[in-house]
Scaffold this motif. Structure first.
Motif, PDB file in Angstrom:
ATOM      1  N   ILE A 105      -3.306   3.579  -0.406  1.00  9.74           N
ATOM      2  CA  ILE A 105      -3.974   3.077  -1.702  1.00  9.74           C
ATOM      3  C   ILE A 105      -3.601   1.917  -1.851  1.00  9.74           C
ATOM      4  O   ILE A 105      -2.255   1.616  -1.689  1.00  9.74           O
ATOM      5  CB  ILE A 105      -3.667   3.505  -2.797  1.00  9.74           C
ATOM      6  CG1 ILE A 105      -3.605   5.261  -2.984  1.00  9.74           C
ATOM      7  CG2 ILE A 105      -3.833   2.471  -4.200  1.00  9.74           C
ATOM      8  CD1 ILE A 105      -3.396   5.997  -4.246  1.00  9.74           C
TER       9      ILE A 105
ATOM     10  N   TYR B 168       1.448  -1.249  -0.079  1.00 13.46           N
ATOM     11  CA  TYR B 168      -0.286  -0.361  -0.140  1.00 13.46           C
ATOM     12  C   TYR B 168       0.509   1.001  -0.203  1.00 13.46           C
ATOM     13  O   TYR B 168       2.341   1.212   0.113  1.00 13.46           O
ATOM     14  CB  TYR B 168      -0.820   0.297   1.156  1.00 13.46           C
ATOM     15  CG  TYR B 168      -0.932   0.648   2.439  1.00 13.46           C
ATOM     16  CD1 TYR B 168       0.315  -0.614   3.248  1.00 13.46           C
ATOM     17  CD2 TYR B 168      -0.552   1.339   2.709  1.00 13.46           C
ATOM     18  CE1 TYR B 168       0.589   0.401   4.667  1.00 13.46           C
ATOM     19  CE2 TYR B 168       0.120   2.381   4.087  1.00 13.46           C
ATOM     20  CZ  TYR B 168       0.620   1.166   4.987  1.00 13.46           C
ATOM     21  OH  TYR B 168       1.883   1.767   5.953  1.00 13.46           O
TER      22      TYR B 168
ATOM     23  N   LYS C 241     -13.773   3.002   0.809  1.00 16.82           N
ATOM     24  CA  LYS C 241     -12.920   2.955  -0.189  1.00 16.82           C
ATOM     25  C   LYS C 241     -13.845   4.356  -1.000  1.00 16.82           C
ATOM     26  O   LYS C 241     -14.874   4.443  -0.027  1.00 16.82           O
ATOM     27  CB  LYS C 241     -14.234   1.868  -1.239  1.00 16.82           C
ATOM     28  CG  LYS C 241     -13.006   2.015  -2.409  1.00 16.82           C
ATOM     29  CD  LYS C 241     -13.113   1.099  -3.313  1.00 16.82           C
ATOM     30  CE  LYS C 241     -11.876   0.972  -4.859  1.00 16.82           C
ATOM     31  NZ  LYS C 241     -12.368  -0.096  -5.362  1.00 16.82           N
TER      32      LYS C 241
ATOM     33  N   LYS D  50      -8.474   3.482  -3.288  1.00 14.92           N
ATOM     34  CA  LYS D  50      -7.901   4.106  -2.248  1.00 14.92           C
ATOM     35  C   LYS D  50      -9.320   4.225  -0.888  1.00 14.92           C
ATOM     36  O   LYS D  50     -10.494   3.688  -1.212  1.00 14.92           O
ATOM     37  CB  LYS D  50      -8.289   5.297  -2.740  1.00 14.92           C
ATOM     38  CG  LYS D  50      -7.595   6.644  -1.762  1.00 14.92           C
ATOM     39  CD  LYS D  50      -7.959   8.431  -1.854  1.00 14.92           C
ATOM     40  CE  LYS D  50      -6.564   9.010  -2.172  1.00 14.92           C
ATOM     41  NZ  LYS D  50      -6.867  10.671  -2.636  1.00 14.92           N
ATOM     42  N   TYR D  51      -7.995   3.866   0.124  1.00  9.01           N
ATOM     43  CA  TYR D  51      -8.998   4.046   1.536  1.00  9.01           C
ATOM     44  C   TYR D  51      -8.553   4.951   2.418  1.00  9.01           C
ATOM     45  O   TYR D  51      -7.837   5.815   2.724  1.00  9.01           O
ATOM     46  CB  TYR D  51      -9.059   2.025   1.933  1.00  9.01           C
ATOM     47  CG  TYR D  51      -9.653   0.891   1.371  1.00  9.01           C
ATOM     48  CD1 TYR D  51     -10.969   0.604   2.070  1.00  9.01           C
ATOM     49  CD2 TYR D  51      -9.251   0.498  -0.025  1.00  9.01           C
ATOM     50  CE1 TYR D  51     -11.343  -0.777   1.306  1.00  9.01           C
ATOM     51  CE2 TYR D  51      -9.823  -0.483  -0.486  1.00  9.01           C
ATOM     52  CZ  TYR D  51     -11.136  -1.011   0.590  1.00  9.01           C
ATOM     53  OH  TYR D  51     -11.331  -1.787  -0.720  1.00  9.01           O
TER      54      TYR D  51
ATOM     55  N   THR E  33      -1.079   8.240   1.702  1.00  9.07           N
ATOM     56  CA  THR E  33      -0.942   9.478   0.833  1.00  9.07           C
ATOM     57  C   THR E  33      -1.565  10.560   2.207  1.00  9.07           C
ATOM     58  O   THR E  33      -1.132  12.195   2.106  1.00  9.07           O
ATOM     59  CB  THR E  33      -2.194   9.663  -0.326  1.00  9.07           C
ATOM     60  OG1 THR E  33      -3.757   8.647   0.625  1.00  9.07           O
ATOM     61  CG2 THR E  33      -1.395   8.446  -1.385  1.00  9.07           C
TER      62      THR E  33
ATOM     63  N   VAL F  53      -5.394   7.889   5.112  1.00  7.26           N
ATOM     64  CA  VAL F  53      -5.902   7.056   4.053  1.00  7.26           C
ATOM     65  C   VAL F  53      -4.419   7.196   2.905  1.00  7.26           C
ATOM     66  O   VAL F  53      -3.885   7.596   2.918  1.00  7.26           O
ATOM     67  CB  VAL F  53      -6.033   9.027   3.533  1.00  7.26           C
ATOM     68  CG1 VAL F  53      -6.428   8.709   1.344  1.00  7.26           C
ATOM     69  CG2 VAL F  53      -7.000  10.052   4.057  1.00  7.26           C
TER      70      VAL F  53
END
Ligand code: MN
Length: 154
Positions: free
Chosen positions: A127, A114, A151, A136-137, A117, A125
């Motif tokens: 990906i 992952y 998500k 993106k979660y 971000t 946050v």
């Protein structure tokens, strides 16, 4: 490192789970960049749940997600933060014997890397690049150990 709580809950002569090393060096890629990992483990304990874990600062930050991680946008799932797990736990599958903490079957439901971000006091946050989970979660801390995992398009 913060594996004290993890280790104090378990008797390692009685469970096949990894003990974890205190000072495991972070895995570095060829260019010195580390690709942190995530794992989702299906845990058929007294109550079936999914454990969502993100590699952060040499340990697996962990959340128990009763209903599992949704692949639909904005479908919030409760994620209760649990104790940090050792990195080696990301490879663990097997049976935790009866009478031990978390007794029951553990299987890897998804695993991958992952990219983080955004980090704020209340949210992560990131990906996910998994086999099942992609995109993106957000993990959002709304009260004490309770977080929402969902998500997001934005
Ligand atoms: Mn669990």
């Amino acid at each position: 490192m913060s594996l004290d709580k993890y280790q104090s809950k378990r008797k390692f002569e009685k469970t096949p789970e990894p003990k974890g090393k205190a000072d495991l060096p972070l895995k570095k890629g060829a260019e010195g960049k580390s690709q942190p990992i995530f794992v989702v483990q299906k845990h058929d304990a007294s109550r079936l749940h999914f454990d969502f874990r993100l590699e952060i600062n040499g340990v697996l930050k962990s959340w128990a997600v009763p209903k599992g991680v949704s692949e639909k946008f904005d479908e919030k799932r409760l994620a209760v933060m649990t104790e940090d797990h050792p990195l080696e736990y990301a490879d663990f599958e097997g049976t935790i014997p009866q009478g031990n903490y978390g007794a029951g079957q553990v299987e890897i439901w998804d695993k991958g890397t992952y990219e983080m971000t955004e980090v704020t006091e209340k949210a992560f946050v990131f990906i996910l690049h998994g086999k099942k989970l992609q995109g993106k979660y957000v993990l959002f801390n709304f009260k004490d150990k309770n977080w929402f995992l969902f998500k997001t398009k934005s």
